[in-house]
Design an enzyme around this catalytic site. Structure first.
Site, PDB file in Angstrom:
ATOM      1  N   CYS A  13       0.731  -1.285  -0.431  1.00 31.16           N
ATOM      2  CA  CYS A  13       0.287   0.040  -0.383  1.00 31.16           C
ATOM      3  C   CYS A  13       1.294   1.512   0.357  1.00 31.16           C
ATOM      4  O   CYS A  13       2.224   1.319   0.447  1.00 31.16           O
ATOM      5  CB  CYS A  13      -1.208  -0.462   1.074  1.00 31.16           C
ATOM      6  N   LYS A  50       9.463 -14.199 -14.405  1.00 33.74           N
ATOM      7  CA  LYS A  50       9.113 -12.879 -15.469  1.00 33.74           C
ATOM      8  C   LYS A  50       8.661 -13.643 -16.214  1.00 33.74           C
ATOM      9  O   LYS A  50       7.108 -12.598 -16.053  1.00 33.74           O
ATOM     10  CB  LYS A  50      10.907 -12.977 -16.365  1.00 33.74           C
ATOM     11  N   ARG A  75       2.992  -0.153  -5.392  1.00 35.34           N
ATOM     12  CA  ARG A  75       2.553  -0.648  -3.621  1.00 35.34           C
ATOM     13  C   ARG A  75       1.373  -1.304  -3.922  1.00 35.34           C
ATOM     14  O   ARG A  75       1.102  -2.358  -2.698  1.00 35.34           O
ATOM     15  CB  ARG A  75       3.107   0.666  -3.009  1.00 35.34           C
ATOM     16  N   TRP A 100      -2.649  -2.679  -1.394  1.00 32.37           N
ATOM     17  CA  TRP A 100      -2.973  -4.257  -2.243  1.00 32.37           C
ATOM     18  C   TRP A 100      -3.728  -4.575  -1.516  1.00 32.37           C
ATOM     19  O   TRP A 100      -2.820  -4.944   0.695  1.00 32.37           O
ATOM     20  CB  TRP A 100      -1.500  -4.446  -1.805  1.00 32.37           C
ATOM     21  N   GLU A 122      14.350 -17.561 -12.607  1.00 33.61           N
ATOM     22  CA  GLU A 122      14.551 -16.221 -12.800  1.00 33.61           C
ATOM     23  C   GLU A 122      13.311 -15.842 -14.224  1.00 33.61           C
ATOM     24  O   GLU A 122      13.028 -14.641 -14.257  1.00 33.61           O
ATOM     25  CB  GLU A 122      15.991 -15.017 -12.894  1.00 33.61           C
ATOM     26  N   ASN A 128      -0.790   1.434   6.016  1.00 32.39           N
ATOM     27  CA  ASN A 128      -0.102   0.727   4.949  1.00 32.39           C
ATOM     28  C   ASN A 128       0.939  -0.527   6.049  1.00 32.39           C
ATOM     29  O   ASN A 128       1.312  -0.073   7.694  1.00 32.39           O
ATOM     30  CB  ASN A 128       1.317   1.275   4.630  1.00 32.39           C
ATOM     31  N   GLY A 129       0.351  -1.997   5.620  1.00 28.60           N
ATOM     32  CA  GLY A 129       0.829  -2.810   7.010  1.00 28.60           C
ATOM     33  C   GLY A 129      -0.245  -3.317   7.685  1.00 28.60           C
ATOM     34  O   GLY A 129      -1.400  -3.701   6.657  1.00 28.60           O
ATOM     35  N   HIS A 157      13.371 -36.446 -14.496  1.00 30.02           N
ATOM     36  CA  HIS A 157      13.254 -37.131 -13.307  1.00 30.02           C
ATOM     37  C   HIS A 157      11.643 -36.566 -13.506  1.00 30.02           C
ATOM     38  O   HIS A 157      11.475 -36.311 -12.327  1.00 30.02           O
ATOM     39  CB  HIS A 157      14.039 -36.800 -12.270  1.00 30.02           C
TER      40      HIS A 157
HETATM   41  O1  M6R Z   1      13.271  -5.699  -2.345  1.00 37.04           O
HETATM   42  P1  M6R Z   1      12.523  -7.280  -2.797  1.00 37.04           P
HETATM   43  O2  M6R Z   1      14.222  -7.701  -3.633  1.00 37.04           O
HETATM   44  O3  M6R Z   1      12.767  -7.601  -1.518  1.00 37.04           O
HETATM   45  O4  M6R Z   1      11.645  -8.423  -3.648  1.00 37.04           O
HETATM   46  C1  M6R Z   1      11.539  -9.106  -3.542  1.00 37.04           C
HETATM   47  C2  M6R Z   1      10.552  -9.582  -4.124  1.00 37.04           C
HETATM   48  O5  M6R Z   1       9.204  -9.472  -3.559  1.00 37.04           O
HETATM   49  C3  M6R Z   1      10.159  -9.493  -5.757  1.00 37.04           C
HETATM   50  O6  M6R Z   1      11.989  -9.851  -6.491  1.00 37.04           O
HETATM   51  C4  M6R Z   1       9.724 -10.358  -6.695  1.00 37.04           C
HETATM   52  O7  M6R Z   1       9.906 -11.245  -6.619  1.00 37.04           O
HETATM   53  C5  M6R Z   1       9.375  -9.348  -7.756  1.00 37.04           C
HETATM   54  N1  M6R Z   1       8.553  -9.009  -8.788  1.00 37.04           N
HETATM   55  C6  M6R Z   1      10.342 -10.410  -9.054  1.00 37.04           C
HETATM   56  O8  M6R Z   1      10.367  -9.933 -10.448  1.00 37.04           O
END
Ligand code: M6R
Length: 620
Positions: A2, A497, A27, A76, A493, A102-103, A516
């Protein structure tokens, strides 16, 4: 998660609030709302959806947003679905107190029961509405000032928060407070800006105060800011810093999405990560790696018995690459942990262990909690963060910034390659300290590192070719990503993405693991992206390619430019420059970022704001 925003000063608040919220949408963007105060009245508008939807609603409903004090929120969802009612700001039962948050308030349920017993009613399902009513209850029952009621209430709750609250009968005061979630205050002579990060107010002021955990600020129009400790009301001296953000870094410029801009920025961002850290000493032609956080803790690194790297998401993938590098160059055993798992299993930590936490935002709640736990257990905690001054950066024993610049697209791209760059420097440096790395290898890799920005620049030229491949595959339901050794985390990764921005299911696997189980997924409709560069796994990867082709799978292979063998075996090739195995993730990830981007764009997805996600995950 948020985003929260606020203004108190002499100008109209609404333009700053609405534009600021747009900048905070990374956010969270499932609902939003604004309240503006004028004398003893206020106008409030909330809606499900983005800040643009909110703007439309305010315009169409002709809501009067005139006033020089206001607060706003982009959400969020945690407690309650994204809808108009659960959107913030939340208003207390008497309609007097208006709050954004926020939290997460963990003990909200117990508090809600007490409030219900005392005649309070609730419109929303949120924990925020519980907190604003707790403040009201304590204020009215005891005839406390708002300031005192906020302080007492916050001492009763368990959880994380950054809040801003206004009493409609005293709208010349905003009270803000922080524990866990970030809050920055922009300060001018006659106005204050409140925000989850400083980007919304950099056009207005360069003076920033980052609230620390356990602090609250009482902000009054035309008065000096009053900073207090929440626990005991102790008065604090505000330390105002100067912002150093360049505006161009947070504009999309000629690019359709921030993600594309950030992919293309990688030659520059890696140069910035390396700047001042990879130094050629002219006399001896020696290359020195200079990183303050490591230099000043040389003995800690030399004597480390074991390193545990803790992170989430893409930062976790970078950590896996770090594991290969650190074990290879330093001969120190390395473990990689998901932050969310680490903290709940009473980990065994020795005082001679090093914990490395990696986080782009520096605000990820799970990583922050894991860091605190490791520190409590006496470990030395080293941070790798991108956002300067973030909570993780402030809480570690020592660390290094990646200096990738602001990353706005929700999908990590340039921050990932910057993290890998730092991990390479770290591994080489510790290996040199311990004299366990071969001198020629050290020298060659340092020299090659200097050429990485140019190599990425050249790799980016394949974008058009990748777009053509994307047009062939954007309708499929499943992708497989394969890699080996240091390129296995790159496969993970790449698949993350694609998943997060196109919503196409994708799995990453070590290529040899395919037989496997995952090979059962292979048929003529399944595209398999395989990293097949000329490294020590090359021959084995060719065997994996043959196995896929025997089952009619479609292969998109990332190969070296000079490779002619794989070209004959697969459906599509994406060529990248020759590179040492140890540095290869910096290049092999580029086509995978572009592939995910192009597919998501062709599918018409909002690449920078994928559904259900947010840039910084400040809830556990
Ligand atoms: O800000 P951070 O690197 O701690 O965030 C970690 C993950 O939330 C962040 O890498 C997330 O997986 C991304 N959306 C990946 O693209």
């Amino acid at each position: 998660m948020c985003g929260i925003i606020g203004y108190i000063g002499y100008k109209e608040a609404y333009p700053f609030l609405v534009n600021g919220l747009k900048k905070l949408e990374y956010r969270g963007y499932d609902s939003s709302g604004i309240a503006v105060f004028c004398e003893n009245k206020y106008s409030i508008c909330k809606t499900k959806g983005s800040v643009s939807e909110l703007e439309k609603k305010i315009f169409l409903s002709n809501t009067n947003m005139k006033g020089t004090v206001g607060i706003g929120h982009t959400r969020w969802a945690t407690h309650g679905i994204p809808d108009d009612i659960n959107a913030h700001p939340h208003v207390s039962n008497s309609n007097e107190l208006i709050m954004i948050h926020n939290g997460i308030i963990e003990n909200y349920h117990a508090i809600k029961i007490i409030l219900l017993e005392n005649g309070f009613t609730f419109k929303s399902e949120t924990d925020t509405e519980v907190l604003v009513n707790l403040i009201e209850y304590i204020k009215k029952e005891n005839k406390f000032s708002l300031e005192k009621a906020v302080r007492i209430s916050l001492n009763e709750i368990i959880g994380a928060y950054s809040i801003a609250i206004i009493d409609k009968y005293n709208p010349e005061t905003i009270i803000v407070a922080k524990l866990g979630s970030p809050i920055a205050l922009g300060i001018n002579e006659k106005e204050f800006f409140i925000s989850s990060d400083p980007i919304p107010f950099i056009n207005y002021t360069k003076n920033v105060l980052y609230l620390k955990d356990g602090e609250m600020a009482i902000i009054k129009k035309n008065k000096k800011l009053d900073l207090r400790k929440i626990i005991d009301n102790h008065k604090l001296n505000p330390i105002i810093e100067k912002l150093k953000i360049n505006l161009k870094e947070i504009e999309k410029g000629k690019y359709k999405y921030f993600m594309l801009k950030e992919i293309y920025e990688q030659p520059k961002s890696i140069l910035n990560t390396l700047r001042g850290r990879l130094l050629i000493q002219n006399k001896k032609k020696e290359i020195i790696i200079s990183i303050d956080g490591i230099d000043s803790n040389k003995n800690v690194f030399i004597n480390a018995k074991c390193i545990t790297i803790i992170a989430c998401g893409s930062s976790w993938h970078a950590s896996l690459i770090g594991e290969y590098l650190l074990e290879k160059f330093t001969r120190i055993p390395v473990e990689v942990e998901y932050a969310s798992e680490f903290r709940y299993r009473n980990p065994i930590i020795d005082k001679k262990d090093i914990i490395i936490v990696i986080s782009q935002s520096g605000e990820t709640a799970d990583t922050l909690s894991a860091l605190k736990l490791a520190k409590e257990k006496g470990a030395f905690v080293f941070g790798i963060c991108n956002v300067v001054g973030s909570s993780i950066a402030r809480n570690v024993n020592a660390g290094v910034y990646t200096h990738a610049g602001p990353e706005i697209g929700v999908a990590s791209t340039k921050s990932f390659t910057a993290q890998i760059t730092v991990l390479i420097l770290l591994a080489l440096k510790i290996g040199k300290y311990k004299s366990v790395i071969d001198k020629t290898l050290y020298k060659n890799l340092c020299r090659e590192l200097i050429c990485i920005p140019k190599k990425i620049y050249n790799t980016l030229k394949i974008d058009k070719h990748i777009k053509k491949i994307s047009h062939i595959y954007y309708k499929v339901n499943n992708f497989l990503y394969l890699g080996r050794g240091i390129n296995f985390p790159v496969a993970l990764e790449g698949s993350l993405k694609l998943k997060e921005i196109s919503y196409i299911h994708a799995e990453g696997y070590p290529a040899a693991e395919m037989k496997h189980g995952p090979i059962a997924l292979v048929d003529e409709k399944t595209p398999i992206v395989i990293i097949a560069i000329k490294d020590r796994y090359y021959e084995k990867i060719i065997a994996n390619i043959q196995e896929i082709k025997a089952r009619k799978g479609k292969i998109i292979a990332i190969i070296n430019e000079e490779d002619i063998q794989i070209r004959m075996l697969v459906d599509h090739v994406i060529k990248i420059p020759k590179i040492s195995e140890e540095l290869s993730p910096l290049i092999t990830i580029i086509p995978l970022q572009l592939l995910a981007y192009q597919i998501a764009d062709i599918c018409g997805k909002n690449v920078d704001k994928p559904r259900n996600l947010a840039k910084s995950v400040t809830v556990e």
